[in-house]
Design a protein around this motif. Structure first.
Motif, short mmCIF file in Angstrom:
data_model
loop_
_atom_site.label_atom_id
_atom_site.label_comp_id
_atom_site.label_asym_id
_atom_site.label_seq_id
_atom_site.Cartn_x
_atom_site.Cartn_y
_atom_site.Cartn_z
N LEU A 256 0.71 -1.28 0.22
CA LEU A 256 -0.01 -0.03 -0.11
C LEU A 256 0.89 1.14 -0.15
O LEU A 256 1.90 1.38 0.79
N GLU A 257 0.72 2.09 -1.06
CA GLU A 257 1.60 3.25 -0.99
C GLU A 257 0.57 4.82 -0.73
O GLU A 257 -0.18 4.93 -1.22
N ILE A 258 0.92 4.93 0.43
CA ILE A 258 0.22 6.16 1.13
C ILE A 258 0.55 7.24 0.56
O ILE A 258 1.70 7.77 0.66
N ASN A 259 -0.22 8.37 0.28
CA ASN A 259 0.15 9.61 -0.14
C ASN A 259 0.83 10.50 1.03
O ASN A 259 0.57 10.48 2.03
N ASP A 260 1.77 11.38 0.58
CA ASP A 260 2.52 11.92 1.53
C ASP A 260 1.98 12.91 2.61
O ASP A 260 2.28 12.64 3.87
N LYS A 261 0.75 13.41 2.31
CA LYS A 261 0.17 14.20 3.34
C LYS A 261 -0.50 13.19 4.37
O LYS A 261 -0.76 13.81 5.40
N TYR A 262 -0.91 12.00 4.30
CA TYR A 262 -1.58 11.15 4.98
C TYR A 262 -0.34 10.13 5.84
O TYR A 262 -0.84 9.35 6.65
N ILE A 263 0.84 10.13 5.50
CA ILE A 263 1.86 9.44 6.16
C ILE A 263 1.68 9.50 7.82
O ILE A 263 1.91 8.68 8.26
N PRO A 264 1.68 10.90 8.18
CA PRO A 264 1.75 10.83 9.62
C PRO A 264 0.53 10.00 10.31
O PRO A 264 0.56 9.63 11.53
N GLY A 265 -0.44 9.83 9.67
CA GLY A 265 -1.75 8.74 10.17
C GLY A 265 -1.19 7.70 10.35
O GLY A 265 -1.96 6.51 10.86
N LEU A 266 0.14 7.09 10.05
CA LEU A 266 0.55 5.89 9.99
C LEU A 266 0.90 5.58 11.51
O LEU A 266 1.27 4.21 11.71
N LYS A 267 1.44 6.69 12.10
CA LYS A 267 2.11 6.35 13.47
C LYS A 267 1.48 5.59 14.35
O LYS A 267 0.26 5.46 14.72
N GLU A 268 2.22 4.42 15.10
CA GLU A 268 1.78 3.45 15.76
C GLU A 268 0.97 2.23 15.01
O GLU A 268 0.88 1.07 15.55
N LEU A 269 0.80 2.32 13.62
CA LEU A 269 0.11 1.36 13.13
C LEU A 269 0.98 -0.10 13.06
O LEU A 269 0.66 -1.20 12.99
N ASN A 270 2.53 0.21 12.98
CA ASN A 270 3.26 -0.90 13.07
C ASN A 270 3.19 -1.90 14.19
O ASN A 270 3.47 -2.99 14.19
N ASN A 271 2.49 -1.32 15.36
CA ASN A 271 2.61 -2.23 16.41
C ASN A 271 1.38 -3.15 16.47
O ASN A 271 1.06 -3.88 17.37
N PHE A 272 0.82 -3.27 15.23
CA PHE A 272 -0.73 -3.89 14.86
C PHE A 272 -0.35 -5.04 13.87
O PHE A 272 0.67 -4.90 13.17
N SER A 273 -0.69 -6.05 14.07
CA SER A 273 -0.29 -7.43 13.28
C SER A 273 -1.07 -7.46 11.95
O SER A 273 -0.45 -7.43 10.66
N HIS A 274 -2.35 -6.72 11.98
CA HIS A 274 -3.16 -6.57 10.80
C HIS A 274 -3.88 -5.34 10.62
O HIS A 274 -4.10 -4.80 11.65
N VAL A 275 -4.31 -5.18 9.35
CA VAL A 275 -5.00 -3.63 8.90
C VAL A 275 -6.18 -3.98 8.04
O VAL A 275 -5.94 -4.77 7.40
N MET A 276 -7.18 -3.47 8.55
CA MET A 276 -8.29 -3.36 7.60
C MET A 276 -8.39 -2.25 6.21
O MET A 276 -8.31 -1.07 6.84
N VAL A 277 -8.09 -2.83 5.35
CA VAL A 277 -7.83 -1.67 4.18
C VAL A 277 -9.28 -1.52 3.26
O VAL A 277 -9.84 -2.34 2.95
N PHE A 278 -9.90 -0.33 3.50
CA PHE A 278 -10.91 0.06 2.78
C PHE A 278 -10.72 0.79 1.44
O PHE A 278 -9.94 1.52 1.35
N TRP A 279 -11.23 0.18 0.50
CA TRP A 279 -10.76 0.68 -1.12
C TRP A 279 -12.01 0.81 -1.96
O TRP A 279 -13.14 0.06 -1.69
N TRP A 280 -11.77 1.82 -2.78
CA TRP A 280 -12.79 2.10 -3.89
C TRP A 280 -12.60 1.19 -5.30
O TRP A 280 -11.69 1.29 -5.77
N ALA A 281 -13.64 0.54 -5.64
CA ALA A 281 -13.95 -0.37 -6.63
C ALA A 281 -13.73 0.42 -8.01
O ALA A 281 -14.88 0.40 -8.74
N ASP A 282 -12.86 1.20 -8.45
CA ASP A 282 -12.94 2.15 -9.32
C ASP A 282 -13.31 1.38 -10.84
O ASP A 282 -13.74 2.28 -11.70
N LYS A 283 -12.84 0.41 -11.11
CA LYS A 283 -12.91 -0.18 -12.49
C LYS A 283 -14.16 -0.58 -12.88
O LYS A 283 -14.34 -0.93 -13.94
N ILE A 284 -15.37 -0.68 -11.76
CA ILE A 284 -16.66 -0.63 -12.28
C ILE A 284 -17.45 0.51 -11.73
O ILE A 284 -18.79 0.07 -11.26
N GLU A 285 -16.91 1.62 -11.31
CA GLU A 285 -17.65 2.68 -11.08
C GLU A 285 -18.59 3.34 -12.14
O GLU A 285 -17.97 4.02 -12.77
#
Length: 319
Positions: free
Chosen positions: A193-222
């Motif tokens: 997952l490549e996070i945009n620069d402006k949102y990188i600070p929001g990743l602080k402490e996520l490394n202490n979790f084993s799993h992440v729930m990724v919410f994504w937009w199915a743009d190919k059938i939008e």
């Protein structure tokens, strides 16, 4: 090795779940065949085994698999033997001739074909045993290696969905703006997952979790057509029409999808999260991340319909 795509028709199956060495499989197949014949039922297909773990990931005594035999007739399940439905679905398969011990490389080659982007897995792999090791020499054994898949050329194909209602294209009400926080990236090394620069600070402490729930937009059938589809035939049960809210299909009123992924590592400086288990296309927009927290996100005793129980078991060992 020659691989083919085919459609498997729906079948009623007697099954036994097991945790232990794969060498136990032969005895379980014999037990299951005996159970069916004792009840005067007709076996319709060769026995198969669905593998929920890999010998590369767990020791032999922790292998989790399910032995199944399709049959015709009426029977009630008991504490040991369960009656399930193998739904109609597509599979990528190949026929192996020879020792069971030589099958491992076939899995790797088939996974490489899937990762190349032509197919998406929709369930656990399985093997069908077309002859009996007690009746033929080892080099004559025939095994079908089967991966349940969705052919990606069919993704978003109107022929695979049914519009049962067609709401007005322009509806009164509120509209909300969603901006991507990053994008899914795939290469030969895996998925990240490549996070945009402006949102990188929001990743602080996520490394202490084993799993992440990724919410994504199915743009190919939008598009309006797909957002108006309220019932469909899902790829994991091709002859069973369901409402979109009873599926994980991307075509829905708002094409939001969620995948729980294992975090391999996080580069907090570049905003790159290496993950396992992500099922979105390369370039898919990410709209949010949330840490996986068992007390909120795990269900102790889930229930699944019988026609999902082989492809999506109640519990599948982590990749």
């Amino acid at each position: 090795m020659e691989m083919e795509l085919k459609t498997v028709e729906e079948n009623q199956v007697a099954s036994i779940s097991h945790i232990g060495p794969v060498e136990d499989m032969g005895e379980i197949i014999g037990e299951l065949a005996g159970w069916i014949m004792q009840r005067g039922l007709q076996i319709t297909q060769p026995p198969f085994v669905v593998y929920y773990t890999s010998p590369l990931d767990v020791p032999p005594q922790k292998m989790e698999y399910e032995v199944g035999i399709a049959f015709e007739g009426d029977a009630n399940e008991d504490e040991r033997v369960k009656i399930k439905i193998m739904p109609k679905h597509k599979v990528l398969f190949t026929l192996h001739k020879g020792s069971y011990a030589e099958i491992g490389p076939i899995y790797a080659e088939m996974m490489q074909q899937i990762m190349a982007g032509k197919y998406e897995m929709i369930g656990a792999p399985r093997e069908a045993y077309l002859n009996n090791p007690g009746e033929v020499p080892e080099n004559e054994l025939l095994t079908e290696v089967i991966f349940p898949v969705m052919d990606l050329k069919d993704c978003g194909n109107p022929e695979n969905a049914t519009i049962t209602e067609n709401p007005e294209e322009s509806q009164e009400g509120s509209y909300y703006k969603i901006s991507p926080i990053g994008y899914v990236k795939r290469n030969d090394m895996g998925t990240y997952l490549e996070i945009n620069d402006k949102y990188i600070p929001g990743l602080k402490e996520l490394n202490n979790f084993s799993h992440v729930m990724v919410f994504w937009w199915a743009d190919k059938i939008e598009n309006t057509e797909y957002q108006n589809m309220l019932q469909t035939y899902p790829p994991y049960s091709l002859d069973r029409q369901t409402g979109v809210f009873a599926t994980r299909a991307e075509y829905r009123p708002n094409p939001i999808s969620v995948t729980t992924c294992k975090i391999k590592d996080i580069d907090a400086k570049t905003g790159v999260i290496n993950v396992m288990g992500m099922d979105a296309f390369d370039g898919t927009p990410i709209i949010d991340l949330k840490p996986y927290i068992p007390s909120f996100d795990r269900v102790k005793e889930p229930k699944l319909p019988k026609w999902l129980s082989f492809l999506w078991p109640e519990w599948m060992h982590e990749q």
